[in-house]
Design a protein around this motif. Structure first.
Motif, PDB file in Angstrom:
ATOM      1  N   PHE A  78       0.199  10.494   7.599  1.00 45.70           N
ATOM      2  CA  PHE A  78       1.190  10.597   8.647  1.00 45.70           C
ATOM      3  C   PHE A  78       2.481  11.220   8.151  1.00 45.70           C
ATOM      4  O   PHE A  78       3.036  12.132   8.790  1.00 45.70           O
ATOM      5  CB  PHE A  78       1.457   9.209   9.239  1.00 45.70           C
ATOM      6  N   ASP A  79       2.971  10.797   6.987  1.00 43.50           N
ATOM      7  CA  ASP A  79       4.240  11.340   6.479  1.00 43.50           C
ATOM      8  C   ASP A  79       4.128  12.808   6.185  1.00 43.50           C
ATOM      9  O   ASP A  79       5.074  13.577   6.396  1.00 43.50           O
ATOM     10  CB  ASP A  79       4.660  10.570   5.231  1.00 43.50           C
ATOM     11  N   LEU A  80       2.967  13.202   5.697  1.00 49.83           N
ATOM     12  CA  LEU A  80       2.784  14.607   5.331  1.00 49.83           C
ATOM     13  C   LEU A  80       2.558  15.465   6.580  1.00 49.83           C
ATOM     14  O   LEU A  80       3.086  16.587   6.677  1.00 49.83           O
ATOM     15  CB  LEU A  80       1.614  14.737   4.372  1.00 49.83           C
ATOM     16  N   GLU A  81       1.788  14.950   7.467  1.00 51.45           N
ATOM     17  CA  GLU A  81       1.453  15.746   8.649  1.00 51.45           C
ATOM     18  C   GLU A  81       2.596  15.800   9.663  1.00 51.45           C
ATOM     19  O   GLU A  81       2.728  16.783  10.400  1.00 51.45           O
ATOM     20  CB  GLU A  81       0.223  15.136   9.332  1.00 51.45           C
ATOM     21  N   VAL A  82       3.478  14.811   9.684  1.00 48.44           N
ATOM     22  CA  VAL A  82       4.521  14.773  10.678  1.00 48.44           C
ATOM     23  C   VAL A  82       5.748  15.571  10.285  1.00 48.44           C
ATOM     24  O   VAL A  82       6.600  15.840  11.113  1.00 48.44           O
ATOM     25  CB  VAL A  82       4.901  13.315  10.963  1.00 48.44           C
ATOM     26  N   LYS A  83       5.835  15.942   8.973  1.00 46.63           N
ATOM     27  CA  LYS A  83       7.022  16.653   8.501  1.00 46.63           C
ATOM     28  C   LYS A  83       7.229  17.983   9.215  1.00 46.63           C
ATOM     29  O   LYS A  83       8.354  18.271   9.685  1.00 46.63           O
ATOM     30  CB  LYS A  83       6.925  16.832   6.999  1.00 46.63           C
TER      31      LYS A  83
ATOM     32  N   VAL B 298      10.404  21.012  13.278  1.00 48.19           N
ATOM     33  CA  VAL B 298      10.465  21.836  14.495  1.00 48.19           C
ATOM     34  C   VAL B 298      11.284  21.133  15.583  1.00 48.19           C
ATOM     35  O   VAL B 298      12.146  21.719  16.241  1.00 48.19           O
ATOM     36  CB  VAL B 298       9.050  22.157  14.989  1.00 48.19           C
ATOM     37  N   LEU B 299      11.033  19.847  15.751  1.00 45.27           N
ATOM     38  CA  LEU B 299      11.752  19.094  16.781  1.00 45.27           C
ATOM     39  C   LEU B 299      13.247  19.030  16.507  1.00 45.27           C
ATOM     40  O   LEU B 299      14.081  19.246  17.386  1.00 45.27           O
ATOM     41  CB  LEU B 299      11.180  17.690  16.895  1.00 45.27           C
ATOM     42  N   VAL B 300      13.588  18.743  15.222  1.00 44.68           N
ATOM     43  CA  VAL B 300      15.008  18.671  14.873  1.00 44.68           C
ATOM     44  C   VAL B 300      15.667  20.037  15.028  1.00 44.68           C
ATOM     45  O   VAL B 300      16.789  20.160  15.549  1.00 44.68           O
ATOM     46  CB  VAL B 300      15.159  18.124  13.449  1.00 44.68           C
TER      47      VAL B 300
ATOM     48  N   ILE C 269      18.688  20.859  17.490  1.00 44.07           N
ATOM     49  CA  ILE C 269      19.992  21.382  17.041  1.00 44.07           C
ATOM     50  C   ILE C 269      20.303  22.706  17.732  1.00 44.07           C
ATOM     51  O   ILE C 269      21.441  22.973  18.159  1.00 44.07           O
ATOM     52  CB  ILE C 269      19.992  21.519  15.506  1.00 44.07           C
ATOM     53  N   GLU C 270      19.268  23.574  17.791  1.00 47.24           N
ATOM     54  CA  GLU C 270      19.474  24.872  18.448  1.00 47.24           C
ATOM     55  C   GLU C 270      19.852  24.684  19.919  1.00 47.24           C
ATOM     56  O   GLU C 270      20.764  25.367  20.423  1.00 47.24           O
ATOM     57  CB  GLU C 270      18.194  25.690  18.331  1.00 47.24           C
TER      58      GLU C 270
END
Length: 365
Positions: A125-130, A135-137, A141-142
């Motif tokens: 999960f930690d690796l796949e969600v990064k 992208v979401l962050v 921000i954009e």
């Protein structure tokens, strides 16, 4: 035993049951359906707001007055500021609370299948969600930066709009001031032109009146005497006393004179007829006497009888004249006319008597 009020029970439905929202069978509603319903509500609200803005409204009331709601429906109903409320109470029998309704679970259909997962086959999960998190962050921000820039741009546009509106208001005020000044100048010009035209018109009218008066005076200088002379000759200007004498006294005098002359002529005619009759009678008597004289001699007795006869004839003549005079109509001037006719008849009788005496004397000779 616990007693409860049925009016506060959740299982009692209040209001219209047709608008009651029924929950779906599943525990979670469909998000797509919720989003579609929200969009429909927003569109309905937007249409309602647009209709309210486009609908003609009643103008604002003047100072010191206010609008009052008026019913325009077919049937009127009494409107009160406060809804009439009445408290009612009722006593119900004790009852047990109803147990909650169990969730409906449909019966299974088909066959159950199973899958075995070994260790390490599932993702980290930690690796796949990064990457997804990055992208979401980044998008967040954009999007935030874009919204900030948009807000700044909108603020800048709003400030420019305010400045433009202020400049436009200033220019409109200046235009209105110039238009008002032009209007005042135009009205002043028209007023001055009207005054000048009135002065010229009055001057022209005065000139025409003076010329007309001078022409009328020259024209009437010879006209008035001739007109007055014509009117005087035509009888329009007259002396009241003279006109009264001519129109009333002289016609009355001529009428009276005609009546007097007519009465005189009638009297003379009657008198002539009387004289003629008397003369004819005297002539007959004289002829009869002449026929009798050759047979009788002239004696004193006969002479006296002749004288008596003559006196008797004279008295008869007087009696006839008096009777004829008495038969004449008596009027206003009958006294003078009767006296005149009496004198005239006496004179005629005297002359006839004198003639008869002369004839008698000649016959005796």
């Amino acid at each position: 035993m616990h007693f409860g009020n049925i009016m506060y029970d959740r299982r009692v439905i209040r209001g219209n049951t047709y608008a009651l929202q029924t929950l779906p069978l599943a525990g979670h509603p469909d998000p797509v359906e919720l989003q579609r319903q929200q969009q429909a509500k927003r569109r309905a609200l937007a249409r309602k707001r647009a209709r309210e803005q486009l609908r003609p409204r009643t103008p604002e009331p003047v100072e010191g007055r206010k609008h009052v709601d008026v019913q325009t429906e077919l049937y009127l109903e009494e409107i009160a500021d406060r809804i009439i409320e009445v408290d009612m109470e009722c006593q119900t029998d004790a009852f047990l609370d109803r147990p909650p309704t169990p969730l409906f679970i449909p019966a299974k259909t088909g066959k159950d299948m199973a899958t075995q997962i070994l260790e390490g086959e599932l993702f980290d999960f930690d690796l796949e969600v990064k990457p997804m998190l990055e992208v979401l962050v980044g998008k967040t921000i954009e999007q935030s930066l874009l919204e900030v820039m948009e807000e700044e741009e909108l603020a800048h546009l709003r400030a420019n709009q305010y400045a433009y509106e202020e400049l436009r208001n200033i220019e409109l005020a200046e235009v209105q001031r110039l238009e008002e000044q032009e209007r005042r100048h135009r009205e002043e010009k028209e007023r001055r032109k009207q005054q000048q035209w009135e002065i010229a018109h009055k001057h022209m009218e005065t000139t025409q009146k003076i010329a007309a008066r001078a022409f009328a005076q020259r024209f009437l200088a010879d006209l008035l005497p001739s007109v007055f002379g014509s009117l005087r000759d035509g009888g329009y200007f007259y002396d009241p006393v003279e006109r009264d004498i001519e129109m009333r006294f002289l016609p009355w005098l001529m009428n009276e004179v005609d009546k007097t002359m007519e009465h005189s002529m009638v009297g003379r005619t009657v008198l002539d007829m009387l004289i003629r009759e008397v003369v004819e009678k005297r002539l007959d008597m004289y002829e009869h006497k002449e026929h009798k004289r050759p047979s009788q001699g002239p004696t004193d007795g006969q002479g006296s009888s002749g004288v008596m006869q003559r006196s008797q004839g004279y008295s008869e003549l007087q009696g006839q004249g008096t009777s004829q005079t008495q038969r004449a109509p008596v009027g206003k001037d009958s006294l003078s006319r009767t006296a005149y006719e009496g004198r005239y008849s006496e004179r005629g009788l005297y002359e006839d008597k004198k003639v008869m005496e002369e004839r008698d004397s000649t016959g005796q000779l």
